[in-house]
Structures are given as structure tokens and as C-alpha cells.
Scaffold this motif. Sequence first.
Motif, PDB file in Angstrom:
ATOM      1  N   VAL A 202       7.279  -1.809  -1.881  1.00  0.00           N
ATOM      2  CA  VAL A 202       7.193  -0.386  -1.529  1.00  0.00           C
ATOM      3  C   VAL A 202       8.489   0.274  -1.979  1.00  0.00           C
ATOM      4  O   VAL A 202       9.525  -0.397  -2.121  1.00  0.00           O
ATOM      5  CB  VAL A 202       6.970  -0.168  -0.012  1.00  0.00           C
ATOM      6  CG1 VAL A 202       5.690  -0.826   0.444  1.00  0.00           C
ATOM      7  CG2 VAL A 202       8.143  -0.673   0.800  1.00  0.00           C
ATOM      8  N   PRO A 203       8.496   1.577  -2.218  1.00  0.00           N
ATOM      9  CA  PRO A 203       9.710   2.239  -2.694  1.00  0.00           C
ATOM     10  C   PRO A 203      10.775   2.378  -1.603  1.00  0.00           C
ATOM     11  O   PRO A 203      10.464   2.387  -0.411  1.00  0.00           O
ATOM     12  CB  PRO A 203       9.213   3.631  -3.126  1.00  0.00           C
ATOM     13  CG  PRO A 203       7.721   3.534  -3.167  1.00  0.00           C
ATOM     14  CD  PRO A 203       7.340   2.483  -2.179  1.00  0.00           C
TER      15      PRO A 203
ATOM     16  N   ASP B 233       5.355 -10.708   9.158  1.00  0.00           N
ATOM     17  CA  ASP B 233       4.004 -10.738   8.595  1.00  0.00           C
ATOM     18  C   ASP B 233       3.639  -9.417   7.936  1.00  0.00           C
ATOM     19  O   ASP B 233       2.886  -9.391   6.963  1.00  0.00           O
ATOM     20  CB  ASP B 233       2.978 -11.065   9.679  1.00  0.00           C
ATOM     21  CG  ASP B 233       3.107 -12.501  10.174  1.00  0.00           C
ATOM     22  OD1 ASP B 233       3.637 -13.332   9.401  1.00  0.00           O
ATOM     23  OD2 ASP B 233       2.705 -12.780  11.313  1.00  0.00           O
ATOM     24  N   GLU B 234       4.167  -8.312   8.478  1.00  0.00           N
ATOM     25  CA  GLU B 234       3.858  -6.999   7.912  1.00  0.00           C
ATOM     26  C   GLU B 234       4.886  -5.990   8.388  1.00  0.00           C
ATOM     27  O   GLU B 234       5.593  -6.209   9.374  1.00  0.00           O
ATOM     28  CB  GLU B 234       2.450  -6.543   8.322  1.00  0.00           C
ATOM     29  CG  GLU B 234       2.276  -6.377   9.825  1.00  0.00           C
ATOM     30  CD  GLU B 234       0.854  -6.004  10.211  1.00  0.00           C
ATOM     31  OE1 GLU B 234      -0.058  -6.383   9.467  1.00  0.00           O
ATOM     32  OE2 GLU B 234       0.685  -5.359  11.249  1.00  0.00           O
ATOM     33  N   PHE B 235       4.991  -4.887   7.677  1.00  0.00           N
ATOM     34  CA  PHE B 235       5.824  -3.773   8.116  1.00  0.00           C
ATOM     35  C   PHE B 235       5.298  -2.501   7.460  1.00  0.00           C
ATOM     36  O   PHE B 235       4.579  -2.548   6.454  1.00  0.00           O
ATOM     37  CB  PHE B 235       7.299  -3.997   7.765  1.00  0.00           C
ATOM     38  CG  PHE B 235       7.657  -3.730   6.324  1.00  0.00           C
ATOM     39  CD1 PHE B 235       8.392  -2.618   5.976  1.00  0.00           C
ATOM     40  CD2 PHE B 235       7.255  -4.598   5.321  1.00  0.00           C
ATOM     41  CE1 PHE B 235       8.727  -2.359   4.653  1.00  0.00           C
ATOM     42  CE2 PHE B 235       7.591  -4.359   3.998  1.00  0.00           C
ATOM     43  CZ  PHE B 235       8.327  -3.231   3.658  1.00  0.00           C
ATOM     44  N   GLY B 236       5.615  -1.375   8.076  1.00  0.00           N
ATOM     45  CA  GLY B 236       5.147  -0.104   7.543  1.00  0.00           C
ATOM     46  C   GLY B 236       6.095   1.017   7.903  1.00  0.00           C
ATOM     47  O   GLY B 236       6.896   0.911   8.837  1.00  0.00           O
ATOM     48  N   THR B 237       6.034   2.093   7.135  1.00  0.00           N
ATOM     49  CA  THR B 237       6.873   3.258   7.378  1.00  0.00           C
ATOM     50  C   THR B 237       6.061   4.530   7.178  1.00  0.00           C
ATOM     51  O   THR B 237       5.125   4.570   6.366  1.00  0.00           O
ATOM     52  CB  THR B 237       8.086   3.301   6.432  1.00  0.00           C
ATOM     53  OG1 THR B 237       7.635   3.450   5.079  1.00  0.00           O
ATOM     54  CG2 THR B 237       8.903   2.027   6.536  1.00  0.00           C
TER      55      THR B 237
ATOM     56  N   TYR C 123       3.903   3.913   3.708  1.00  0.00           N
ATOM     57  CA  TYR C 123       4.008   2.667   2.957  1.00  0.00           C
ATOM     58  C   TYR C 123       3.777   1.488   3.891  1.00  0.00           C
ATOM     59  O   TYR C 123       4.184   1.504   5.056  1.00  0.00           O
ATOM     60  CB  TYR C 123       5.399   2.524   2.321  1.00  0.00           C
ATOM     61  CG  TYR C 123       5.785   3.676   1.420  1.00  0.00           C
ATOM     62  CD1 TYR C 123       4.960   4.090   0.387  1.00  0.00           C
ATOM     63  CD2 TYR C 123       6.982   4.358   1.610  1.00  0.00           C
ATOM     64  CE1 TYR C 123       5.313   5.144  -0.444  1.00  0.00           C
ATOM     65  CE2 TYR C 123       7.352   5.411   0.785  1.00  0.00           C
ATOM     66  CZ  TYR C 123       6.503   5.796  -0.236  1.00  0.00           C
ATOM     67  OH  TYR C 123       6.855   6.846  -1.053  1.00  0.00           O
ATOM     68  N   MET C 124       3.116   0.450   3.390  1.00  0.00           N
ATOM     69  CA  MET C 124       2.892  -0.763   4.176  1.00  0.00           C
ATOM     70  C   MET C 124       3.016  -1.984   3.280  1.00  0.00           C
ATOM     71  O   MET C 124       2.554  -1.989   2.134  1.00  0.00           O
ATOM     72  CB  MET C 124       1.502  -0.749   4.827  1.00  0.00           C
ATOM     73  CG  MET C 124       1.156  -2.051   5.560  1.00  0.00           C
ATOM     74  SD  MET C 124      -0.417  -1.982   6.442  1.00  0.00           S
ATOM     75  CE  MET C 124       0.110  -1.035   7.882  1.00  0.00           C
ATOM     76  N   GLY C 125       3.664  -3.026   3.814  1.00  0.00           N
ATOM     77  CA  GLY C 125       3.764  -4.307   3.128  1.00  0.00           C
ATOM     78  C   GLY C 125       3.185  -5.397   4.002  1.00  0.00           C
ATOM     79  O   GLY C 125       3.468  -5.457   5.209  1.00  0.00           O
ATOM     80  N   ILE C 126       2.359  -6.268   3.431  1.00  0.00           N
ATOM     81  CA  ILE C 126       1.689  -7.341   4.176  1.00  0.00           C
ATOM     82  C   ILE C 126       1.947  -8.673   3.486  1.00  0.00           C
ATOM     83  O   ILE C 126       1.800  -8.792   2.270  1.00  0.00           O
ATOM     84  CB  ILE C 126       0.165  -7.088   4.273  1.00  0.00           C
ATOM     85  CG1 ILE C 126      -0.104  -5.774   5.003  1.00  0.00           C
ATOM     86  CG2 ILE C 126      -0.536  -8.233   4.976  1.00  0.00           C
ATOM     87  CD1 ILE C 126      -1.571  -5.398   5.037  1.00  0.00           C
TER      88      ILE C 126
ATOM     89  N   PHE D  51       0.846  -1.194   0.000  1.00  0.00           N
ATOM     90  CA  PHE D  51       0.000   0.000   0.000  1.00  0.00           C
ATOM     91  C   PHE D  51       0.879   1.241   0.000  1.00  0.00           C
ATOM     92  O   PHE D  51       1.839   1.325   0.776  1.00  0.00           O
ATOM     93  CB  PHE D  51      -0.916   0.024   1.229  1.00  0.00           C
ATOM     94  CG  PHE D  51      -1.936  -1.077   1.251  1.00  0.00           C
ATOM     95  CD1 PHE D  51      -3.157  -0.930   0.597  1.00  0.00           C
ATOM     96  CD2 PHE D  51      -1.671  -2.263   1.916  1.00  0.00           C
ATOM     97  CE1 PHE D  51      -4.094  -1.944   0.606  1.00  0.00           C
ATOM     98  CE2 PHE D  51      -2.603  -3.285   1.935  1.00  0.00           C
ATOM     99  CZ  PHE D  51      -3.828  -3.132   1.280  1.00  0.00           C
ATOM    100  N   HIS D  52       0.565   2.198  -0.875  1.00  0.00           N
ATOM    101  CA  HIS D  52       1.299   3.458  -0.970  1.00  0.00           C
ATOM    102  C   HIS D  52       0.318   4.605  -0.750  1.00  0.00           C
ATOM    103  O   HIS D  52      -0.724   4.663  -1.393  1.00  0.00           O
ATOM    104  CB  HIS D  52       1.915   3.641  -2.367  1.00  0.00           C
ATOM    105  CG  HIS D  52       2.884   2.586  -2.756  1.00  0.00           C
ATOM    106  ND1 HIS D  52       3.737   2.728  -3.835  1.00  0.00           N
ATOM    107  CD2 HIS D  52       3.160   1.357  -2.244  1.00  0.00           C
ATOM    108  CE1 HIS D  52       4.475   1.632  -3.953  1.00  0.00           C
ATOM    109  NE2 HIS D  52       4.134   0.797  -3.009  1.00  0.00           N
ATOM    110  N   LEU D  53       0.688   5.525   0.129  1.00  0.00           N
ATOM    111  CA  LEU D  53      -0.072   6.763   0.297  1.00  0.00           C
ATOM    112  C   LEU D  53       0.912   7.917   0.233  1.00  0.00           C
ATOM    113  O   LEU D  53       1.839   7.985   1.035  1.00  0.00           O
ATOM    114  CB  LEU D  53      -0.816   6.780   1.639  1.00  0.00           C
ATOM    115  CG  LEU D  53      -1.561   8.090   1.974  1.00  0.00           C
ATOM    116  CD1 LEU D  53      -2.671   8.340   0.949  1.00  0.00           C
ATOM    117  CD2 LEU D  53      -2.129   8.048   3.383  1.00  0.00           C
ATOM    118  N   GLU D  54       0.726   8.799  -0.743  1.00  0.00           N
ATOM    119  CA  GLU D  54       1.638   9.926  -0.915  1.00  0.00           C
ATOM    120  C   GLU D  54       0.841  11.226  -1.047  1.00  0.00           C
ATOM    121  O   GLU D  54      -0.183  11.265  -1.724  1.00  0.00           O
ATOM    122  CB  GLU D  54       2.515   9.718  -2.149  1.00  0.00           C
ATOM    123  CG  GLU D  54       3.417   8.496  -2.031  1.00  0.00           C
ATOM    124  CD  GLU D  54       4.270   8.265  -3.261  1.00  0.00           C
ATOM    125  OE1 GLU D  54       4.002   8.934  -4.279  1.00  0.00           O
ATOM    126  OE2 GLU D  54       5.182   7.418  -3.208  1.00  0.00           O
TER     127      GLU D  54
END
Length: 247
Positions: A91-92, A53-57, A25-28, A3-6
Motif C-alpha cells: 500500500v502507498p 495478519d492484516e492492517f488497514g488505514t 488501504y488494506m494489507g492482508i 487493496f486500494h480505494l481512492e
Amino acid sequence: QGFHLEYSSGYTQGTVGFGVDLNAYMGIKLDSGRGRSGSGLLPVDSSTNQADDEFGTLGGAVKMRISNSELKYGQLRPYNPVIAVADARLVPATATGFQLTSTEIDDLTIDAGHFTSSKDFNQAGSRDGFYSTYAPGAEGGSVDYVGANWVASDALSFSAYASRYEDLWRQYYGNAIYNLAIDDQQALNFDFNIYRTLDEGKSVAGDIDVTAWSLATAYSIGAHTFTIAHQRVHGDQPFDYLTLGGG
């Protein structure tokens, strides 16, 4: 699943304008089967050697504009011939530092930057410095660069960059592009690139003395383009580059 939110704001009014850019950014991991660690898209837990399982920034940058010049500081995604932050993965990646872009002179763009830390595409936090692709374990400090892109005419353009990757290498880049219109449906394009790379500072990647160049010729007719390219690397070391999401 990524998921990308900019978000990119405009600028405040006045001679000096201010703004902000934000990103999330989130990766699942969708398949959490035992023993599966994916292909490096997710962080790996050092204690279990299993993919998280997941990570986000969360990140962002502040920016300032004067006339046709823009200065940014924060988590950025520079993309030029000497530092490229790719977005081809979940994610970038991002790099933290300053970036200046100026178009005060018509047809001339100045691009300069100073970056001190990086966040790869499978990291939740930043790390100091950057690491190289082909020199195993070679990690340098900050990255500095300055470059210019000049559109001399509708047919001819030039680019030149100089960069310093602390304790690894200094790199110089040149490019020339010429477009020759044959008629309304046909055209020729000539694209020449050259890199000159030398070791720098502590030379943690060892001796580097490499010249890499390429020449591509493209013939376009209607919606089709045919390209012939030749590339050479002169030196005893590979043509190395920074690793940021495969950039």
C-alpha cells in the motif's frame, strides 16, 4: 494482498471551490505460516515479533481551488525531487500536511508544501516527523519545501527546489532538460541534475556537506532510446533522502 480505494471529488461552484479526496488501504497476509514475517510489507507485532495478519488505514484531505491554484490539507502523496512518497509496496505511504500547487503563469508551475507527520507503507497510523535512509536512527521533524518548474520552450525546461528537513538538513535542487530533434525519427536529450545538501538545526544526522550531480544523454530512434549517464557524489557523507515507502 493489497487493496486500494481512492476517491477524488470535483469542486463546488463559485470563485472559491471546495472538494475532498479520500483513501482506504488494506494489507492482508495470505501465508500465515509460523515464523514468517515477510519482507517488511506488513506491521510487525513488537511482543511476538511476527507480522500482523492484516492492517488497514483510512485517510483523506480537504482541498480548495482559486483560479489555477490548489491548496490541500490532509494525508497526501507529494512527489517531487525533495520529498517523494512512493507506492511500490503493498500500500502507498502518505504524509500529513499542506500542499500548494499553482499554475497562474503560463508554462510555470509553483509547488510548495509543509508536512509534519508520515505514515509508512507498513504502518496503520501516522508518526510525527520523518526519518532518513542512510543515517541510522536519524529522525527529524517537519519538512518544508518550495519549488518551480518552468517550460521555457518545446525543447528546454528548468526546475528548482529548496527544502528544509527540520534538525537534519537543508537541500537545494536544480534541473535542466534540453531536447534536440534531429528529424522525425531521431532526437537527442540532455538531462542535468544537481543537489546541494547541508546539515541543519540540531544536525541529528551529524555533519552533512554533500554535492551530488548527474548528466544523462539519451539518443532516440524510432521506438528505441539509448542512454549514457554519469553521476558523482562529492562529500564524506552519502547522498541521503527521506524514507517513505522507499521514496
